[in-house]
Design an enzyme around this catalytic site. Structure first.
Site, PDB file in Angstrom:
ATOM      1  N   SER A   1       0.831  -1.204   0.000  1.00  0.00           N
ATOM      2  CA  SER A   1       0.000   0.000   0.000  1.00  0.00           C
ATOM      3  C   SER A   1       0.863   1.250   0.000  1.00  0.00           C
ATOM      4  CB  SER A   1      -0.849  -0.032   1.271  1.00  0.00           C
ATOM      5  OG  SER A   1      -1.368   1.242   1.546  1.00  0.00           O
TER       6      SER A   1
ATOM      7  N   TYR B   1      -2.063  -1.180  10.939  1.00  0.00           N
ATOM      8  CA  TYR B   1      -2.338  -1.776   9.617  1.00  0.00           C
ATOM      9  C   TYR B   1      -1.185  -1.461   8.659  1.00  0.00           C
ATOM     10  CZ  TYR B   1      -3.815  -1.590   4.778  1.00  0.00           C
ATOM     11  OH  TYR B   1      -3.822  -1.708   3.411  1.00  0.00           O
TER      12      TYR B   1
ATOM     13  N   LYS C   1       2.157  -3.721   6.599  1.00  0.00           N
ATOM     14  CA  LYS C   1       2.615  -3.694   5.195  1.00  0.00           C
ATOM     15  C   LYS C   1       4.123  -3.419   5.140  1.00  0.00           C
ATOM     16  CE  LYS C   1      -1.485  -4.361   3.451  1.00  0.00           C
ATOM     17  NZ  LYS C   1      -1.822  -5.696   2.930  1.00  0.00           N
TER      18      LYS C   1
END
Ligand code: UDP
Length: 333
Positions: free
Chosen positions: A124, A149, A153
Site C-alpha cells: 500500500s 495496519y 505492510k
C-alpha cells in the site's frame, strides 16, 4: 500458470481472479470468508464462464496450506488476505500484527516447502509514511506508516526483502496500491464492506442508495486547492490488470521489486463527489466535518516504474470509476 490467490473473494482479489481467468491462468482461491461472501465465486464464474477452485481456509493455518499445496501444483501466489481497516487496527494492534504477519509468513514457509518461488504482495501507499514528498517514488527511503495496519505492510515488505536476500532464486513483487475504487462493469463484483464503510467510495455508494443519510467530508481546511484531501484514485479493474502484468513480469525475474500502482495524479474529495454527481446525474447530500485523525492532506503516485517494468498504466477515467461504483452499489442495495 496455476495461481493461488489468498483473499480472492475480496474486493481487489475477486477482480484480479477475473483478469487471471480471462488471461487463461488456472486459479485457486483461498479465503476464510471473514470479510467476503461465498457467492463471489459464483459471480466470477458468471462473468468469466470459468469456475475457479475455491478453498475456505485461513492462510495462517499451516496444515491447511500444506494440504492445498500437496494437492495442487501451485506456480505463484498472489497474497491479498489481510485485515485492512486502518481505524480498527489502532484499537486492535495485536490482531493486526498476528493475523497479517502470520498469514504472510505461513505462506512463505509453505511455498519454501513445496518449491514455489513467485510471490506478489498486496502492499500500500501507506508505506511512504507521513514524511515523504509526493509524488511518491519507489526508491524513497522513509518507509514507515502511521497505523498498525500500515506497519504490517512495512514489516511484510521487510520480511520479503530479507527472504529474497537469503533466497536469490525467489521473486517478490511488492505492489503499492493507491486508492482503488469502482467496480466490475457487470455490477456483480465491487466494494461491499460489512457495516458502515470507512472508505470514501463505498460510503458514497450507500448515501446515493439512500441507505446512509449524508456523506461527511473529513476536513475542508487543508492546504489544497479546495481545502479537501487529494488522493490518487484508480479503477479496481486497472489495479487487477496490474496484478496480471506483475505475475507475467515475475515469471522472468528473481529478487524483490516495489512497484506503485496508481494513475499518477490526484483529485480532491470534493472533485470526486462532483464527478460522481455528474456521472450518475444525481445530487449527493454532504457536509464538511472535522478532519479525520491520521489523514494526510495529499499524495499520489509517480506511476512511471509500472509503465517501464510492467508495461502497465491506468486506462479508466474518474467518470468510469464513478459510474461503475454506482452500478454496483444500486444493484447490491
Ligand atoms: N473521506 C471522507 N469521508 C468519508 C471517508 C473518507 O471525507 O466518509 C476522505 C478521507 O478523509 C480521505 C479520502 O476520503 O481524504 C480517502 O479516504 P479513504 O478512507 O477512502 O482512503 P485512504 O486514503 O484513507 O486510504
Amino acid at each position: 500458470m496455476v495461481v493461488l490467490v489468498t483473499g480472492g473473494a475480496g474486493y481487489i482479489g475477486s477482480h484480479t481472479v477475473v483478469e487471471l481467468l480471462n488471461a487463461g491462468h488456472e486459479v485457486l482461491i483461498v479465503d476464510d470468508l471473514s470479510n467476503a461472501k461465498a457467492e463471489v465465486v459464483d459471480r466470477i464464474e458468471t462473468i468469466t464462464g470459468k469456475r475457479p477452485r475455491f478453498c475456505q481456509a485461513d492462510c495462517a493455518d499451516k496444515t491447511a496450506m500444506e494440504q492445498i499445496f500437496a494437492a495442487n501444483q501451485v506456480d505463484a501466489v498472489i497474497h491479498f488476505a489481510a485485515l485492512k481497516a486502518v481505524g480498527e487496527s489502532v484499537k486492535k494492534p495485536l490482531s493486526y500484527y498476528r493475523n497479517n504477519l502470520d498469514s504472510a509468513m505461513t505462506m512463505l514457509e509453505v511455498m519454501e516447502e513445496f518449491g514455489c518461488k513467485k510471490f506478489v504482495f498486496s502492499s500500500s501507499a501507506t508505506v511512504y509514511g507521513p514524511n515523504n514528498p509526493y509524488p511518491y517514488k519507489e526508491e524513497m527511503k522513509a518507509i514507515e506508516s502511521s497505523s498498525p495496519y500500515g506497519w504490517t505492510k512495512v514489516m511484510i515488505e521487510r520480511i520479503l526483502t530479507d527472504y529474497c536476500t537469503a533466497h536469490p532464486d525467489f521473486c517478490a513483487i511488492l505492489l503499492r496500491y493507491f486508492n482503488p475504487i469502482g467496480a466490475h462493469e457487470s455490477g456483480l463484483l465491487g466494494d461491499d464492506p460489512n457495516g458502515i464503510p470507512n472508505n470514501l467510495m463505498p460510503y458514497i455508494g450507500r448515501v446515493a442508495a439512500g441507505k446512509l443519510e449524508k456523506l461527511t467530508i473529513f476536513g475542508g481546511d487543508y492546504d489544497t486547492p479546495d481545502g479537501t484531501c487529494q488522493r490518487d484514485y484508480l479503477h479496481v479493474v486497472d489495479l487487477a490488470v496490474g496484478h496480471l502484468k506483475a505475475l507475467e513480469f515475475a515469471a522472468g525475474f528473481t529478487g524483490v521489486e516495489a512497484i506503485n500502482l496508481g494513475t499518477g495524479s490526484g483529485i480532491s474529495v470534493l472533485e470526486l463527489v462532483t464527478a460522481f454527481e455528474k456521472a450518475n446525474s444525481m445530487k449527493l447530500p454532504y457536509v464538511i466535518g472535522p478532519r479525520r485523525d491520521g489523514d494526510l492532506p495529499a499524495f499520489w503516485a509517480d506511476a512511471s516504474k509500472a509503465k517501464e517494468l510492467l508495461g502497465w498504466e491506468a486506462t479508466h477515467t474518474v467518470e468510469d470509476m464513478c459510474r461503475s461504483a454506482w452500478n454496483f452499489a444500486k444493484k447490491s442495495s
